[in-house]
Enzyme design. Structure first.
Site, PDB file in Angstrom:
ATOM      1  N   GLN A 125     -17.005 -15.315 -15.229  1.00 41.13           N
ATOM      2  CA  GLN A 125     -18.602 -15.505 -14.377  1.00 41.13           C
ATOM      3  C   GLN A 125     -17.901 -17.181 -14.536  1.00 41.13           C
ATOM      4  OE1 GLN A 125     -22.254 -15.968 -15.426  1.00 41.13           O
ATOM      5  NE2 GLN A 125     -22.169 -15.684 -13.376  1.00 41.13           N
ATOM      6  N   TYR A 127     -20.277 -20.256 -13.012  1.00 37.49           N
ATOM      7  CA  TYR A 127     -21.023 -20.850 -12.723  1.00 37.49           C
ATOM      8  C   TYR A 127     -21.067 -22.132 -13.220  1.00 37.49           C
ATOM      9  CZ  TYR A 127     -22.335 -17.790  -9.282  1.00 37.49           C
ATOM     10  OH  TYR A 127     -22.818 -16.545  -8.477  1.00 37.49           O
ATOM     11  N   SER A 128     -21.661 -22.049 -14.775  1.00 38.38           N
ATOM     12  CA  SER A 128     -22.293 -23.489 -15.346  1.00 38.38           C
ATOM     13  C   SER A 128     -21.619 -24.176 -15.579  1.00 38.38           C
ATOM     14  CB  SER A 128     -22.992 -22.748 -16.681  1.00 38.38           C
ATOM     15  OG  SER A 128     -24.294 -22.469 -16.469  1.00 38.38           O
ATOM     16  N   GLU A 243     -27.660  -9.649 -11.800  1.00 38.89           N
ATOM     17  CA  GLU A 243     -27.434  -9.905 -13.744  1.00 38.89           C
ATOM     18  C   GLU A 243     -28.741  -9.719 -14.449  1.00 38.89           C
ATOM     19  OE1 GLU A 243     -25.934 -13.621 -16.383  1.00 38.89           O
ATOM     20  OE2 GLU A 243     -26.332 -13.667 -14.313  1.00 38.89           O
ATOM     21  N   SER A 381     -32.324 -19.579 -17.119  1.00 37.91           N
ATOM     22  CA  SER A 381     -33.540 -20.302 -18.278  1.00 37.91           C
ATOM     23  C   SER A 381     -34.862 -19.449 -17.018  1.00 37.91           C
ATOM     24  CB  SER A 381     -33.540 -21.828 -18.654  1.00 37.91           C
ATOM     25  OG  SER A 381     -34.317 -21.991 -17.695  1.00 37.91           O
TER      26      SER A 381
END
Length: 396
Positions: A125, A127-128, A243, A381
């Site tokens: 993944q 993403y971040s 997810e 988060s």
């Protein structure tokens, strides 16, 4: 909600249990999810399930799903937790797979879905980014279209097990002038492409679980973009809902509660009695089990909605918050239960070391506790999830 299994469901449970007992790979029995497992170990059970046709129970049947009912899927999760199997990694089956069969072209579905089902392709993944974690829409990685290709430059971080990845799904900015959540596209990138480099991020315990991924002038064919250009945020939200629903991990938390009870029966308190008889510990354990039972009901409702074709919605944020909070409380109570043996963990005093102290069940208490601090952060988060619930569920 009727929680009693029918005779057909009991027969299904027996079938699942027998299949796991007969086919789960011997080389990974008792190991559980650990970052030091080899790529082959991680994928061993997935490949067996792929041959059986059981690797993606939540997928629509026309794309390779099992067609199981919500109750059958619940039984499947329970039996895998009982056997402590290493499940198919979520990046392919639970995350990018649903995006591809929902938003992808027929050619993309034919190209990518079989490898996910069979366990032949490991996905990561993207993403971040540094400075774009919970505020994911502020990502900076950019993709500039040049003819039939995008040229991608940027950096992703906290890429879990990216060192094993064959392919990755990446959010990139394709329109720098658009508002934050617009101008983002969803690309599938071959991790062997020139310009892709993976650098490990060493954790405090010395483990190697997450990575930085650098993309320097990486050429990505336009036909590896899922959905429309600049509409990738739609895919991103859809993926995150899947997810988060999977993060709850109710069945495995129930299994870990049973382990905690066994530890509490073995540990003797200052009063000379087993810890399980301590009233304060009993209260904490009871509160945890009540919360876990409530979460289980919510998970069953989500499974029922998915079976009805409605898919996970904002209620997945509820599962994510409560699921990760329960997982963390479990690790805290386990530390409390092992008492003085919950020492700072070092790999040199890990499993099988002659200088390690304390009973076997205490060895993993500290590393699991510290590692699971991440649970309330990844997948968005818990603070962000509360904002989603306030807006999408409560209408605030």
């Amino acid at each position: 909600m009727d929680l009693n299994f029918s005779q057909e469901e009991i027969a299904f449970r027996d079938e699942v249990r027998a299949f796991i007992d007969a086919n789960y790979p011997a080389q990974v029995k008792g190991k559980g999810l650990r970052e030091d497992l080899s790529k082959e170990d991680f994928l061993a059970w997935h490949k067996i399930l792929g041959k059986k046709g059981w690797s993606a129970p939540a997928w629509p049947k026309e794309y390779g799903g099992t067609g199981w009912t919500a109750t059958q899927r619940y039984i499947w999760l329970e039996e895998n937790a009982r056997a402590e199997t290493i499940p198919p990694l979520p990046f392919g089956v639970s995350m990018v797979g649903p995006v591809i069969y929902t938003f992808g072209t027929p050619e993309q579905k034919e190209r990518f879905l079989p490898g996910i089902l069979k366990g032949d392709v490991w996905w990561a993944q993207g993403y971040s980014e540094p400075g774009a974690g919970s505020d994911l829409a502020s990502l900076k990685t950019k993709a500039v279209r040049e003819g039939d290709f995008y040229v991608v430059n940027g950096q992703k971080t906290w890429t879990t097990l990216g060192q094993h990845a064959d392919w990755g799904f990446f959010l990139v900015r394709t329109d720098a002038s658009a508002k934050q959540q617009e101008g983002i596209s969803f690309l599938l990138i071959d991790m062997k492409s020139p310009g892709v480099s993976v650098r490990p991020i060493k954790l405090l315990d010395g483990g190697y679980e997450v990575n930085d991924v650098f993309l320097q002038d990486v050429k990505v064919p336009v036909d590896q973009r899922i959905y429309e250009e600049n509409k990738g945020w739609t895919c991103a939200k859809f993926l995150l809902a899947h997810e988060r629903a999977g993060i709850a991990g109710v069945a495995r938390s129930k299994r870990n509660v049973e382990k905690l009870k066994s530890i509490a029966k073995a540990e003797i308190g200052d009063d000379g009695k087993p810890l399980i008889e301590d009233e304060d510990f009993q209260r904490k354990l009871a509160e945890l089990e009540i919360d876990l039972s409530a979460l289980e009901m919510t998970e069953l409702r989500v499974l029922a909605r998915e079976h009805a074709g409605k898919g996970p919605g904002p209620e997945s944020s509820l599962l994510k918050i409560k699921g990760t909070e329960i997982q963390q409380r479990l690790t805290e109570l386990t530390l409390e239960a092992v008492g003085n043996y919950a020492q700072p963990y070092t790999r040199e005093l890990g499993e099988g070391n002659e200088f390690a102290v304390g009973p076997d069940y205490s060895r993993a208490a500290s590393p699991i506790y510290f590692n699971w601090r991440k649970a309330s952060i990844y997948g968005g988060s818990n603070e962000i999830q509360r904002n989603i619930i306030a807006k999408m569920v409560l209408g605030l």
